[in-house]
Design a protein around this motif. Structure first.
Motif, short mmCIF file in Angstrom:
data_model
loop_
_atom_site.label_atom_id
_atom_site.label_comp_id
_atom_site.label_asym_id
_atom_site.label_seq_id
_atom_site.Cartn_x
_atom_site.Cartn_y
_atom_site.Cartn_z
N GLU A 108 0.85 -1.18 0.00
CA GLU A 108 0.00 0.00 0.00
C GLU A 108 0.88 1.23 0.00
OE1 GLU A 108 -3.17 -0.66 3.36
OE2 GLU A 108 -1.60 -2.17 3.40
N GLY A 116 -3.74 3.82 -1.09
CA GLY A 116 -3.99 3.06 -2.32
C GLY A 116 -3.00 1.91 -2.40
N ASN A 150 -13.28 6.19 -2.44
CA ASN A 150 -13.25 6.50 -3.87
C ASN A 150 -14.39 5.76 -4.56
OD1 ASN A 150 -12.64 7.07 -6.50
ND2 ASN A 150 -10.48 6.49 -6.36
N LEU A 202 -14.44 3.73 -8.01
CA LEU A 202 -13.90 2.38 -8.20
C LEU A 202 -15.01 1.33 -8.31
CD1 LEU A 202 -10.80 2.31 -5.85
CD2 LEU A 202 -10.92 2.87 -8.29
N VAL A 245 -7.78 0.70 -11.03
CA VAL A 245 -6.70 0.23 -10.15
C VAL A 245 -5.49 -0.19 -10.99
CG1 VAL A 245 -6.02 -1.49 -8.41
CG2 VAL A 245 -8.31 -0.48 -8.36
N PRO A 297 -2.97 3.35 -10.53
CA PRO A 297 -2.99 2.93 -9.12
C PRO A 297 -2.45 3.99 -8.14
CG PRO A 297 -1.23 1.80 -10.31
CD PRO A 297 -2.06 2.54 -11.34
N GLU A 332 -2.54 7.33 -8.34
CA GLU A 332 -3.23 8.62 -8.21
C GLU A 332 -4.74 8.43 -8.18
OE1 GLU A 332 -2.04 11.77 -8.12
OE2 GLU A 332 0.11 11.39 -8.44
N ALA A 364 -6.76 5.95 -8.56
CA ALA A 364 -7.40 4.78 -7.94
C ALA A 364 -7.07 4.67 -6.46
CB ALA A 364 -7.02 3.51 -8.68
N TRP A 365 -6.99 5.81 -5.77
CA TRP A 365 -6.87 5.74 -4.31
C TRP A 365 -8.11 5.04 -3.76
CZ3 TRP A 365 -10.63 8.44 -1.50
CH2 TRP A 365 -11.38 9.37 -2.25
N PHE A 366 -7.98 4.39 -2.60
CA PHE A 366 -9.10 3.61 -2.06
C PHE A 366 -9.92 4.41 -1.04
CE2 PHE A 366 -6.79 -0.67 -2.81
CZ PHE A 366 -7.19 -0.64 -4.13
N LYS A 377 -9.67 7.68 2.30
CA LYS A 377 -8.94 8.65 3.10
C LYS A 377 -9.34 8.42 4.55
CE LYS A 377 -8.96 11.94 -0.72
NZ LYS A 377 -9.22 13.29 -1.22
#
Lengths: 119, 374
Positions: free
Chosen positions: A8, A20, A74, A77, A84, A88, A90, A92-94, A96
Motif C-alpha cells: 500500500e 492506495g 473512492n 472504483l 486500479v 494505481p 493517483e 485509484a486511491w481507495f 482517506k
C-alpha cells in the motif's frame, strides 16, 4: 509518501492519510474486476481487512495501515475497478482516513526502501 | 517443489515468459505475458495454444474396437459401442454410490478406444481400468506423446495450413493428420466452448509443432488461468470441483451424456458402477442439481460460497463450486449445486460473501454461446 510491506502507499493530505496500492501490486494482481471499500464513518484498527480487491485471478485483502476513521472512499472504483490497473498511484486511491495514531508512519518504508523491497 | 513433474514443453513455457504454478503434480504455466484477461479474450477472438500434456492419454485395445468398447461400458455409463469410427464422445467413470470418479473423452480410433483423462486422476483411472478390464483387453498409458489444445475461431485456418484435412473435421471428429511430417492424433473438441482441436503428437516433435502453431500471427500461448475462466463461461465442469466422487451424473446435470441404450429399458441398460442409483435418479430426479449462477452485483463469488433461499434463511440450500469473473460475459459467473426445488432458471438465491447475503440468479449454461463447427 510511505509504503507498507502489503504494497500500500500512504500519502498525507492535510490531516488525512490517503491510501492506495502500488503499481507493483496492481501488476501482480492482474486485471481488477471488483473493489469493495469500507463505509465512510467506519472506525478501523491497524491490520483490519478493510478492502477486498478481486482480479480475474483471485480475491485479495487490503489491511488498514493505521488506527482511525474512514472519512472518504473512492466511489468511482465501484463502476470502474479497472482504474486500479490504469492509475494505481493517483486516481485509484481507495480511502482517506483520519488516523488516531500516526506513529506507525515512521516505521513504514520510504520510496527508496520500497523500491528495494520489490527489486 | 523438487518433485514436480514437467511436460515436454516446459522449456518453451519458460522461454515464453510463463508464470509457473504447481497443478496436479506438474509445474504448469498459469499465465504468459498477455495476462489472464487478455489470454481469455484472445482465445475467444482468435486462437490460443494450451499445453495439456499433463492429462492422461490411454489406449484401450481388445481383439476389436467392439471388444474394447464393451469392456469400457462396464465402467462408463455411455454408449461407447455404437460410437462411429472417427468420432469422439464425453463420458465419466462412476462408482458404486453413483458418484463420478473422473470425467473423460472417448474416441473410436478404428481398432481401439482412445481415452483422455484428467491429470489429477490419471493414475487412479488407469489402475481402475487395468484391474477391471485386463487381461481381456489391454490398457496402455501413452507416455511418449504431448497433448496440445488449439482453441478459438482462428484454429481451423491455423491447423489447416499444416494439413488441409483439419478443415473437413466436424465437432467431435477424430482423425490422424500429418503436421509437418509428424503423425498427430487430432480431435475437433476442447474445453473452452470455442471451435478448436486437441492434438496429440510424439514427444520428440512436440516443441516443433507447438512453435509452428505459435508462429501463426493469430495464435498466442494461453495458461491455466484463462483455461479456467474459458471453461467456466462455457459451463464445462472442472473435475474435483463441479463434479466429484459424491455427485451423480444426474445431480451434475450430465444426463445428456448417458445415451438411451444405457438407461432403463435400453438394450444395454445399466451394467456400470452405481447403475441402480443413477438409473433411478434419471427417472425420478435427484435431490440437488448443478446450475449456472449469475451474481447480480459486481462481486465475483467463488468456490465454497454458501447459497441460501432468502436473505435471512438459516440453512443453506447449496454451494458454489466454481466462480469468478467472466471476461467475455462481462460480469461475474459461477456454477454450483442447489436443492432441486430452487434450481429453476430465473430463481433468485443468496450467496453469503464476507458476512453479507448477495443475490444471484439461476442462469442457463453456457454464459457465452458455444461456437462449435457442427
Amino acid at each position: 509518501m510511505k509504503f507498507t510491506e502489503e504494497h500500500e502507499w500512504l500519502r498525507e493530505e492535510g490531516e488525512l492519510i490517503v491510501v492506495g496500492i502500488t503499481e507493483h501490486a496492481a501488476e501482480q494482481l492482474g486485471d481488477v474486476v471488483f473493489v469493495e471499500l469500507p463505509d465512510v464513518g467506519d472506525t478501523v484498527s491497524k491490520d483490519d481487512e478493510i478492502v477486498v480487491i478481486e482480479s480475474v485471478k483471485a480475491a485479495s485483502d487490503i489491511l488498514a495501515p493505521l488506527d482511525g476513521e474512514i472519512v472518504e472512499i473512492n466511489e468511482a472504483l465501484a463502476d470502474e475497478p479497472g482504474k486500479v490497473n490504469d492509475d494505481p498511484m493517483e486516481g485509484a486511491w481507495f480511502f482517506k482516513m483520519k488516523a488516531s495514531d500516526l506513529s506507525p508512519m515512521d516505521e513504514y518504508m520510504d520510496e527508496a526502501a520500497y523500491k528495494k523491497l520489490i527489486a | 517443489m523438487a518433485d514436480l513433474k514437467t511436460t515436454l514443453l516446459h522449456n518453451l513455457h519458460l522461454s515464453l515468459g510463463a508464470k509457473m504454478v504447481p497443478f496436479a503434480g506438474y509445474d504448469m504455466p498459469v499465465q504468459y505475458a498477455l495476462d489472464v484477461m487478455k489470454e481469455h479474450q484472445h482465445t475467444r477472438e482468435k486462437a490460443g495454444l494450451f499445453d495439456v500434456s499433463h492429462m492422461g492419454q490411454v489406449v484401450v485395445r481388445g481383439d476389436s474396437y467392439t471388444q474394447a468398447a464393451e469392456a469400457l461400458e462396464r465402467l462408463i455409463p455411455v454408449d461407447i459401442l455404437s460410437l462411429s469410427e472417427g468420432r469422439q464422445r464425453y463420458g465419466f467413470f462412476t462408482n458404486e454410490a453413483g458418484g463420478i470418479e473422473d470425467d473423460l473423452m472417448l474416441a473410436n480410433r478404428g481398432d481401439h478406444v482412445f481415452v483422455v483423462v484428467n491429470a489429477a486422476c490419471k493414475e487412479a483411472d488407469i489402475g481402475h481400468m487395468k484391474s477391471a478390464l485386463e487381461p481381456a483387453v489391454k490398457v496402455e498409458e501413452i507416455t511418449g506423446r504431448a497433448l496440445l489444445a488449439l482453441q478459438g475461431p482462428a484454429s481451423e485456418a491455423v491447423l489447416a495450413a499444416l494439413d488441409p484435412r483439419a478443415a473437413e473435421m466436424r465437432f467431435m471428429d477424430v482423425a490422424t493428420l500429418d503436421l509437418n511430417g509428424v503423425e498427430a492424433w487430432v480431435s475437433r473438441s476442447g474445453y473452452t466452448g470455442e471451435d478448436g482441436y486437441e492434438i496429440s503428437v510424439p514427444s520428440e516433435a512436440a516443441e516443433d509443432i507447438a512453435k509452428a502453431l505459435l508462429a501463426h500471427e493469430d495464435v498466442e500461448p494461453i495458461g491455466l488461468g484463462a483455461r479456467d475462466s474459458l471453461r467456466l463461461e462455457a459451463g464445462l465442469c472442472l473435475y474435483g470441483h463441479d463434479i466429484d466422487t459424491t455427485t451423480t451424473p444426474v445431480e451434475g446435470a450430465l444426463t445428456w451424456a448417458i445415451q438411451k441404450v444405457r438407461r432403463t429399458g435400453g438394450v444395454r441398460e445399466g451394467g456400470f458402477p452405481g447403475a441402480e442409483t443413477i438409473l433411478k435418479q434419471l427417472d425420478t430426479g435427484a435431490p440437488r442439481k448443478r446450475v449456472g449462477l449469475k451474481p447480480e452485483g459486481r462481486a465475483p463469488m467463488r468456490e465454497g460460497v454458501e447459497l441460501f433461499a432468502t436473505e435471512n434463511a438459516d440453512v443453506p440450500i447449496g454451494q458454489i463450486t466454481s466462480g469468478g469473473f467472466g471476461p467475455t460475459a462481462g460480469h461475474p459467473v459461477a456454477m454450483g449445486y442447489l436443492a432441486t426445488a430452487h434450481s429453476q432458471i430465473g430463481t433468485t438465491v443468496y450467496g453469503e460473501l464476507r458476512g453479507k447475503r448477495l443475490p444471484l440468479t439461476v442462469a442457463t449454461l453456457p454464459f457465452t454461446p458455444a461456437n462449435f463447427k457442427r
